[in-house]
Design a protein around this motif. Sequence first.
Motif, PDB file in Angstrom:
ATOM      1  N   SER A  48       0.714  -1.266   0.024  1.00 15.20           N
ATOM      2  CA  SER A  48       0.031   0.079  -0.081  1.00 15.20           C
ATOM      3  C   SER A  48       0.734   1.266   0.126  1.00 15.20           C
ATOM      4  CB  SER A  48      -0.917  -0.193   1.232  1.00 15.20           C
ATOM      5  OG  SER A  48      -1.713  -1.055   1.338  1.00 15.20           O
ATOM      6  N   ARG A  49       2.002   1.142   0.676  1.00 11.95           N
ATOM      7  CA  ARG A  49       2.844   2.213   0.783  1.00 11.95           C
ATOM      8  C   ARG A  49       3.630   2.426  -0.863  1.00 11.95           C
ATOM      9  NH1 ARG A  49       8.105   3.264   1.560  1.00 11.95           N
ATOM     10  NH2 ARG A  49       8.694   1.171   1.772  1.00 11.95           N
ATOM     11  N   LEU A  50       4.016   1.324  -1.385  1.00 11.09           N
ATOM     12  CA  LEU A  50       4.733   1.269  -2.439  1.00 11.09           C
ATOM     13  C   LEU A  50       4.080   1.319  -3.715  1.00 11.09           C
ATOM     14  CD1 LEU A  50       7.214  -1.598  -1.865  1.00 11.09           C
ATOM     15  CD2 LEU A  50       7.943   0.652  -1.615  1.00 11.09           C
ATOM     16  N   GLY A  51       2.738   0.953  -3.911  1.00 15.82           N
ATOM     17  CA  GLY A  51       1.904   0.767  -5.185  1.00 15.82           C
ATOM     18  C   GLY A  51       0.735   1.609  -5.078  1.00 15.82           C
ATOM     19  N   HIS A  52      -0.130   1.374  -5.939  1.00 17.38           N
ATOM     20  CA  HIS A  52      -1.310   2.081  -6.186  1.00 17.38           C
ATOM     21  C   HIS A  52      -2.655   1.312  -5.614  1.00 17.38           C
ATOM     22  CE1 HIS A  52      -4.618   4.503  -8.057  1.00 17.38           C
ATOM     23  NE2 HIS A  52      -5.146   3.413  -8.548  1.00 17.38           N
ATOM     24  N   LYS A  53      -3.351   1.985  -4.711  1.00 17.93           N
ATOM     25  CA  LYS A  53      -4.553   1.356  -4.178  1.00 17.93           C
ATOM     26  C   LYS A  53      -5.734   1.531  -4.820  1.00 17.93           C
ATOM     27  CE  LYS A  53      -6.394   0.153   0.470  1.00 17.93           C
ATOM     28  NZ  LYS A  53      -6.306   0.061   1.906  1.00 17.93           N
ATOM     29  N   PHE A  54      -6.616   0.628  -5.127  1.00 14.40           N
ATOM     30  CA  PHE A  54      -7.828   1.084  -5.825  1.00 14.40           C
ATOM     31  C   PHE A  54      -8.982   1.135  -4.937  1.00 14.40           C
ATOM     32  CE2 PHE A  54      -5.192  -0.943  -9.070  1.00 14.40           C
ATOM     33  CZ  PHE A  54      -5.504  -0.318 -10.163  1.00 14.40           C
TER      34      PHE A  54
END
Length: 268
Positions: A48-54
């Motif tokens: 969640s910190r590194l990527g994209h959350k939908f």
Amino acid sequence: MINPIDREALRAQVRTANPFPFFAIDNFLEPEFAEDVHAAFPSFEEVSRLGHKFTAVNEKNKVQVTDSSLFPAPIHALHTQLAAPEFLELVSYVMDIPRLIADPELAGGGIHETGPRGHLDVHVDFNYLPDRQLHRRLNILVYFNKDWQSKWGGEIELWDKDVKTCHHAFMPIFNRCVVFETSNISFHGVAAVRCPEGAVRKSFAAYYYTKEAPAHWTGDVHSTIFKARPDEYFKGKIAMPVEQAARSLQEGWRGVKQGIKGVLGKNG
């Protein structure tokens, strides 16, 4: 790192697949490598910190990390293996799609994790990358969920072109691989994830392309197209149209702003 595959048997299986060409393989990776990849998956908090959350109506409580420079070494090795010429040639033969191209940028792919109450509605994927002039042809999904229980949902579903009948629903169990053709009828989705707090549905996704257009291509370039399941009346009649309208307004406003910037730049 990938277990031996009977290409002739798999090719024959794909020829009779319904509702569109696909195959599924259990024990896809060599056991030791599969364990290494499983152990390397970051926590849901970390991705969640590194990527994209939908958080949209159609795709919720799911996170993806597409930047391969952020992958732990075993996951980066998997990414490399799925893009290797030998594997591309095998999949090209099995699926009868010549000259497949892997995507080093993993647009939409990479590490995928879905937490409790997450889901991905039934859809067909975007069909073209205009900046690279590539036609999307195949999806490959590899799952890394040990002791996944059927009551937790999260199946990858393959639907007919009218989204009336789900022909297959594969549990996302450890070391299972699912590959399917992407087209204007390849409707698929992920059933609601009902795992308990602390559990996460984990997978790795990659997509294959060709420079050549597929025979079914009409010249229409589209983004992801969602459709409601037969029992999702409210979502299909109200929630999805509202969100699509909001998205269209956002895209239109972005276009207006870009046009204004262009004019101001010329006048500056």
